[in-house]
Write an enzyme that holds these catalytic residues in place. Structure first.
Site, PDB file in Angstrom:
ATOM      1  N   ARG A 191       1.134 -22.627 -18.087  1.00 42.49           N
ATOM      2  CA  ARG A 191       1.592 -23.816 -17.363  1.00 42.49           C
ATOM      3  C   ARG A 191       0.495 -24.783 -16.953  1.00 42.49           C
ATOM      4  NH1 ARG A 191       3.820 -22.561 -12.479  1.00 42.49           N
ATOM      5  NH2 ARG A 191       5.035 -24.473 -12.458  1.00 42.49           N
ATOM      6  N   ASP A 192      -0.737 -24.570 -17.399  1.00 43.37           N
ATOM      7  CA  ASP A 192      -1.772 -25.565 -17.082  1.00 43.37           C
ATOM      8  C   ASP A 192      -2.839 -25.582 -18.181  1.00 43.37           C
ATOM      9  OD1 ASP A 192      -2.852 -27.623 -15.588  1.00 43.37           O
ATOM     10  OD2 ASP A 192      -3.991 -26.305 -14.261  1.00 43.37           O
ATOM     11  N   ILE A 193      -2.391 -25.604 -19.433  1.00 47.75           N
ATOM     12  CA  ILE A 193      -3.320 -25.680 -20.562  1.00 47.75           C
ATOM     13  C   ILE A 193      -3.931 -27.069 -20.611  1.00 47.75           C
ATOM     14  CG2 ILE A 193      -3.510 -25.608 -23.082  1.00 47.75           C
ATOM     15  CD1 ILE A 193      -3.072 -22.873 -21.909  1.00 47.75           C
TER      16      ILE A 193
END
Length: 261
Positions: A191-193
């Site tokens: 969820r935070d690439i």
């Protein structure tokens, strides 16, 4: 081990045969930068980790190069210290939440930081995911102990070099996707690439980190998801409360990362 025996810049003993790439052929040691926001060099954490220089600061905290005196090995330790929520006390070590309503948010953040460690621990010795050794609480905050690998983050590489050649960019992203595939097969979303959460070692190994936003994909409907998003990398479902997030959320961010490279 006394402070006089240890170089806090490279976190190795002084006067080593063969010298030091950081400290010169005599390995005499090198001065470490000090800053009111950083732990004082030489601080001992958890009774075993001697704090050296800062490797990275920003976002949710500060990462230090440290020496584990029990195992006689270098490690990287990340301290949870989000500047919008907390600061360093005047004595130089303790972290305290800002006055007002920041206290509750800081406590929630500490819990989330520790959950990141538990998430990463599920992928111990994974070739494409940062390895977690331990986690502990001290100085009013939490610390994440990771294996130390010399290198830098992908965003810093892009800042220094500009756009990468296509073949190199594809090689990095394909390695990143190999790690991401195992995250998804474990039932998790990252969820935070983004480039800031991709580490490239001096040996050109690619490692995913920044799992504070990770979440059990199967449980998101019951619990709801916080709106974690980075402009330019977050797909529409991360920008609308209540929208379903799944593996495609991470794939979108991976594509945005490739575009950035």
């Amino acid at each position: 081990m006394s402070k006089d025996e240890l170089c806090l810049y490279c976190c190795e003993l002084k006067h080593r045969a063969g010298g030091c790439s950081h400290c010169g052929p005599e390995a005499l040691g090198r001065e470490v930068e000090t800053h009111p926001l950083f732990l004082p060099p030489g601080t001992v954490l958890d009774g075993r980790y001697h704090v050296g220089r800062v490797l990275h600061s920003g976002g949710s905290g500060i990462t230090y190069l440290c020496l584990d005196v029990r195992l006689n090995m270098r490690v990287a330790i990340k301290e949870y210290l989000p500047l919008e929520l907390a600061g360093r006390g005047s004595e130089g070590t303790r972290v305290t939440a800002h006055p007002g309503g920041a206290g509750q948010a800081f406590r929630v953040g500490v819990a989330g930081f520790m959950e990141e460690a538990r998430t990463l621990a599920r992928f111990e010795d994974h070739p494409y995911i940062v390895s977690v050794k331990s986690i502990f609480e001290e100085n009013g905050t939490a610390y994440l102990v990771m294996g130390y690998l010399p290198g830098t983050t992908l965003d810093r590489i892009c800042t220094a070099r500009g756009r990468l050649p296509e073949a190199e960019a594809l090689q990095v992203v394909e390695a990143m996707l190999d790690g991401l595939r195992d995250v998804h097969e474990a039932g998790l979303l990252h969820r935070d690439i983004k480039p800031e959460n991709v580490f490239v070692t001096d040996q050109e190994q690619v490692k995913l980190f920044g799992f504070r936003a990770a979440h059990d994909a199967a449980g998101q409907a019951e619990h709801g998801l916080t709106q974690v998003r980075t402009p330019g990398f977050a797909p529409p479902e991360q920008q609308t409360p209540g929208e379903t997030q799944d593996v495609r959320t991470d794939v979108y961010a991976a594509g945005a990362t490739l575009y950035t490279l």
